[in-house]
Design an enzyme around this catalytic site. Structure first.
Site, PDB file in Angstrom:
ATOM      1  N   ASP A 143      40.713  63.215   7.117  1.00  0.00           N
ATOM      2  CA  ASP A 143      40.803  62.942   8.552  1.00  0.00           C
ATOM      3  C   ASP A 143      39.422  62.873   9.193  1.00  0.00           C
ATOM      4  OD1 ASP A 143      40.920  65.746   7.763  1.00  0.00           O
ATOM      5  OD2 ASP A 143      40.970  66.211   9.899  1.00  0.00           O
ATOM      6  N   ASP A 147      41.791  70.893   0.178  1.00  0.00           N
ATOM      7  CA  ASP A 147      41.172  70.229   1.322  1.00  0.00           C
ATOM      8  C   ASP A 147      40.519  68.945   0.819  1.00  0.00           C
ATOM      9  OD1 ASP A 147      40.334  69.705   3.834  1.00  0.00           O
ATOM     10  OD2 ASP A 147      38.971  71.420   4.009  1.00  0.00           O
ATOM     11  N   GLY A 182      39.583  70.548  13.533  1.00  0.00           N
ATOM     12  CA  GLY A 182      38.503  70.469  14.505  1.00  0.00           C
ATOM     13  C   GLY A 182      38.335  71.703  15.371  1.00  0.00           C
TER      14      GLY A 182
END
Length: 622
Positions: free
Chosen positions: A121, A86, A184
């Site tokens: 992101d 990540d 998200g």
């Protein structure tokens, strides 16, 4: 992605990384680079094929950064299989801006040898305003564009908060990336807003490149796995196995339970027979944490294995129906799924498992929606319509002679009752009509709504009454096979009076159709047709290009004509309305028939895959 098995949007598939293949669906356990207390052998014994760790934490910790750059991330965390890293996006969401740029963190992941690299992101929250979410989508895409993908597996997260159009846009834009996480969503998962999550997953999946693995970031609780996989999610990551262990809670597929409230561990648990719950409470924190983590991972991968079996059996939809009642939040998500008409085009034409009718919600199954849509088309032909009473027809049983005589002596649309709806009697044996296990709980008799619809199209409804014997004006068997063919291929009156209908001597069911001494079609147990090459030639002549076709290269055509399967990479064109599992015509670039076979995916999916079998050929013309 190399497709192995599918059911609607769910799939068992494989994709390749530098450190081995990953078979989906699966879960990547989250590994804390500062505290990795489960060995690779322990992780693999519990079901892990790959893991995920955080490159941001590694980079900002001096000792970890130095070792990762010197020895690689695989040695750093002691796992020699595929590792996803990540980027620190979630940390920026929780703590604010981080000190590295997108290019810097991606470059670092490349240097430490990550197999799946995630860009930095912009995290979108459920409460974000539309313009704020739109900016996040656009900026995330800009960051993907600034990365040189090359041969790397770059993960480009799909963002867009709860706005369907933004999720759709983001899915289309980010499909440039080889790997597509849905980002998200952690706040929604933590607050059990599964009904909102269903919409996000669907809008992300159906607008993305189907050949890309889809990953639900943070979706590590097994209670929502089946729902997610059914909607097209391939991978999950889970820190829940350790989070719950720290809180002395253990995972089950339907929820969590506190260790102190437990009488005993289930037999499938690695703790069963080794500890009683109260004994484990007395152990040191280190031992207790490790043992509970192992139990939780076992629960996670047991659910994944169950889901894979369900996909193989074609019973995942039924499984979702079953577990929807495990929690009110799951039931709300299930009801949302029922309202999604977009799923119908991905459903296969039939299933190797029977259709389970539980209650009126089962009538929103994609198979039934397809059946209802055809029925409305069927009764829009200008003929008068008769709704047959229940006493004259029973699902799964041969149509009685009384009803057949009535049918053959009257030129009406004949609809029979099936679980509260009405369907053409000619479809009596087609899936799911003739392959159903029913609870016989019918909450809504829709007779009145059918009558209202018929009147709205100026179609007269005639009540059924016992008839007097009169002249036969049509043949039930011929009308039946033509109606089934129309339902399956969209072609009316394919068969004619000169065709010979062969029935099983044992069951009386239609089996073969002969034309000019040649077998042109066989009716299967699911009530649909398998075409022969001779039947394919007749169908090809009746259909405009490219209906029911898969067009292949000349090299492929030669092999397919000899009976070999069609591979995705040799397809030039195809009918975008192909139904998965339905028969298709394999033709060359000059529209000459090469073979007949069964499409493995829907037309919507076919343009994306580059690896694997697209059509399983029954027979080639040679």
């Amino acid at each position: 992605m190399h497709l192995l098995y599918r059911e609607n949007l769910a799939r068992i598939a494989k994709f390749h990384t530098k450190h081995g293949d990953i078979e989906t669906p699966t879960v990547l356990p989250v590994i804390n680079p500062n505290l990795n207390f489960l060995s690779e052998s322990e992780l693999r014994s519990l079901g892990a094929q790959a893991v995920i760790t955080n490159s941001y934490i590694i980079r900002r910790t001096d000792s970890l950064r130095e070792n990762a750059l010197k020895y690689g991330v695989h040695k750093l965390i002691g796992f020699n299989g595929p590792i996803m890293t990540d980027s620190g996006t979630f940390q920026s969401y929780v703590y604010g801006d981080i000190e590295y740029t997108n290019k810097e963190i991606v470059d670092f992941q490349k240097k430490i040898g990550s197999d799946i690299i995630t860009i930095l992101d912009i995290f979108t929250r459920p409460e974000d305003k539309y313009e704020e979410s739109k900016h996040a989508v656009e900026e995330t895409y800009r960051r993907l564009q600034e990365i040189d993908i090359g041969d790397d597996i770059i993960a480009g997260p799909i963002q867009g908060s709860v706005y369907p159009d933004l999720r759709s846009l983001s899915a289309q834009l980010m499909s440039r990336a080889p790997y597509l996480p849905i980002g998200g969503v952690v706040p929604l998962l933590e607050s059990y807003r599964y009904d909102d999550l269903v919409k996000i997953i669907i809008n992300s999946k159906i607008n993305a490149d189907f050949s890309r693995p889809v990953h639900l970031f943070g979706g590590g609780h097994p209670m929502f796995f089946a729902f997610s996989v059914m909607l097209g999610v391939d991978l999950f990551d889970s820190a829940s196995y350790i989070k719950y262990a720290k809180d002395n809670r253990i995972l089950y597929h339907e929820g969590t339970r506190s260790l102190k409230d437990l009488l005993d561990f289930p037999e499938w648990s690695p703790l069963y027979g080794r500890y009683k719950p109260q004994e484990l409470i007395q152990e040191s924190e280190e031992i207790r944490l490790k043992e509970l983590a192992k139990h939780n991972l076992k629960a996670i991968f047991m659910e994944i294995n169950e889901i894979k079996e369900r996909i193989y059996e074609n019973t995942l939809y039924q499984y979702v129906e079953e577990i929807a009642h495990a929690h009110p939040a799951l039931y709300r998500a299930y009801i949302n799924i029922l309202s999604e008409n977009t799923l119908t085009k991905f459903q296969s034409i039939s299933s190797k498992s029977p259709f389970y009718y539980f209650d009126s919600n089962s009538l929103e199954n994609p198979w039934v929606k397809r059946l209802k849509n055809y029925t409305y088309k069927y009764i829009s032909n200008g003929k008068k319509t008769i709704l047959i009473p229940k006493k004259l027809w029973k699902p799964g049983m041969p149509t009685g002679q009384k009803l057949i005589d009535f049918y053959e002596q009257n030129d009406f649309n004949i609809l029979v009752p099936w679980n509260g709806i009405y369907i053409p009697v000619e479809l009596e044996n087609t899936f799911p009509v003739g392959q159903m296990v029913s609870s016989e709980l019918i909450f809504n008799d829709l007779k009145d709504s059918y009558i209202r619809y018929l009147k709205s199209i100026n179609n007269e409804v005639i009540p059924y009454t016992d008839y007097t014997i009169k002249e036969k004006i049509r043949d039930f068997d011929l009308e039946k096979i033509n109606t089934v063919f129309d339902y399956q291929f969209g072609v009316k009156n394919f068969f004619n009076n000169n065709d010979q209908i062969i029935k099983s001597k044992t069951t009386g069911h239609i089996r073969n159709i002969i034309r000019n001494s040649k077998l042109i079609a066989t009716m299967r147990n699911d009530g649909f047709f398998t075409l022969t090459p001779d039947g394919g030639i007749f169908l090809l002549a009746m259909l405009d290009y490219p209906l029911s076709r898969v067009v292949v290269t000349e090299d492929s055509a030669e092999f397919n004509s000899k009976g070999y399967n069609v591979f995705f990479k040799f397809i030039l064109d195809f009918d975008h309305n192909i139904i998965a599992g339905n028969d298709v015509l394999v033709v060359d670039s000059s529209d000459r028939l090469c073979a007949v076979g069964k499409a493995t995916v829907s037309g919507t999916e076919m343009k994306y895959y580059k690896d694997g079998i697209a059509v399983k050929v029954h027979r080639g013309i040679k």
